[in-house]
Motif scaffolding. Structure first.
Motif, PDB file in Angstrom:
ATOM      1  N   ASP A   1       7.728  15.480  -1.246  1.00 34.50           N
ATOM      2  CA  ASP A   1       9.475  15.187  -0.495  1.00 34.50           C
ATOM      3  C   ASP A   1       9.120  13.665   0.914  1.00 34.50           C
ATOM      4  N   LEU A   2       9.380  12.682  -0.106  1.00 32.33           N
ATOM      5  CA  LEU A   2       8.632  11.868   0.010  1.00 32.33           C
ATOM      6  C   LEU A   2      10.320  11.155   1.194  1.00 32.33           C
ATOM      7  N   ALA A   3       9.984  11.864   2.853  1.00 33.14           N
ATOM      8  CA  ALA A   3      10.849  11.643   3.272  1.00 33.14           C
ATOM      9  C   ALA A   3      10.933   9.822   4.246  1.00 33.14           C
TER      10      ALA A   3
ATOM     11  N   SER B   1       1.029  -1.281   0.036  1.00 28.72           N
ATOM     12  CA  SER B   1       0.212   0.200   0.181  1.00 28.72           C
ATOM     13  C   SER B   1       0.813   0.953   0.300  1.00 28.72           C
ATOM     14  N   ILE B   2       2.649   1.004   0.549  1.00 30.32           N
ATOM     15  CA  ILE B   2       2.965   2.554   0.441  1.00 30.32           C
ATOM     16  C   ILE B   2       3.508   2.572  -0.616  1.00 30.32           C
ATOM     17  N   PHE B   3       3.635   1.842  -1.136  1.00 26.35           N
ATOM     18  CA  PHE B   3       4.380   1.562  -2.616  1.00 26.35           C
ATOM     19  C   PHE B   3       3.532   2.092  -3.370  1.00 26.35           C
TER      20      PHE B   3
ATOM     21  N   THR C   1      12.147  -0.124  11.472  1.00 31.20           N
ATOM     22  CA  THR C   1      11.044  -1.575  10.660  1.00 31.20           C
ATOM     23  C   THR C   1      11.325  -1.446   9.543  1.00 31.20           C
ATOM     24  N   PHE C   2      10.423  -0.039   8.813  1.00 27.32           N
ATOM     25  CA  PHE C   2       9.927   0.086   7.814  1.00 27.32           C
ATOM     26  C   PHE C   2      11.501   0.157   7.025  1.00 27.32           C
TER      27      PHE C   2
ATOM     28  N   SER D   1       5.625   6.111   8.525  1.00 21.01           N
ATOM     29  CA  SER D   1       4.863   6.381   9.263  1.00 21.01           C
ATOM     30  C   SER D   1       3.313   5.688   9.081  1.00 21.01           C
ATOM     31  N   ARG D   2       3.371   6.324   7.520  1.00 19.72           N
ATOM     32  CA  ARG D   2       2.265   5.728   6.425  1.00 19.72           C
ATOM     33  C   ARG D   2       2.045   4.246   6.939  1.00 19.72           C
TER      34      ARG D   2
END
Length: 150
Positions: free
Chosen positions: A53-55, A41-43, A69-70, A61-62
């Motif tokens: 800006d995709l920090a 889902s994050i992809f 862990t991410f 968090s998303r």
């Protein structure tokens, strides 16, 4: 003795365990499924927001994960660091835009989050081995029939 919270199954049942019997009772394959769903889902979300800006902290968090862990899960799933994955996603989107649109290189750089034509050229050449203009010349899809009459 019950240990700390270990994870979730795909049906959201919580798994509690003590550290000595975890390996016998934990269903790691199902944990990865949950993490995989979060990553999938994050992809998908990131693909639609490449111009932002995709920090790492935002993506983590998303995904509902800690930063550490991410990063670990993303590297396990893709074999790439988050920065490499993001650059690859942006270059892939740039390829699509070069093939299917007449957007100028600067516009593609903005749409894909590179910010400048120079940054796009650098990453594109590094990953694809050619410049965006040469790529476009070689791979751009032909104009639709009748489109020139509009």
């Amino acid at each position: 003795m019950i240990g700390k919270f270990a994870g979730r199954y795909s049906d959201d049942r919580r798994v509690l365990h003590d550290s000595q019997s975890c390996a016998k009772r934990c269903r790691v394959d199902q944990w990865h499924k949950v993490d995989g769903n979060a990553l999938a889902s994050i992809f998908a979300w990131a693909q639609h927001h490449l111009d932002q800006d995709l920090a790492i902290d935002l993506l983590a968090s998303r995904a509902g994960m800690s930063r550490r862990t991410f990063i670990r899960r993303l590297e396990e799933a893709t074999g790439m660091s988050p920065g490499d994955w993001l650059t690859q996603a942006r270059v892939s989107r740039a390829r699509e835009l070069l093939e299917a649109t007449q957007l100028p290189i600067e516009g593609i750089a903005v749409e894909t989050g590179f910010g400048s034509a120079e940054a796009l050229r650098h990453h594109f050449r590094q990953r694809i081995g050619t410049s965006p203009m040469r790529y476009r010349a070689a791979f751009q899809l032909p104009a639709r029939a009748g489109a020139e009459n509009c």
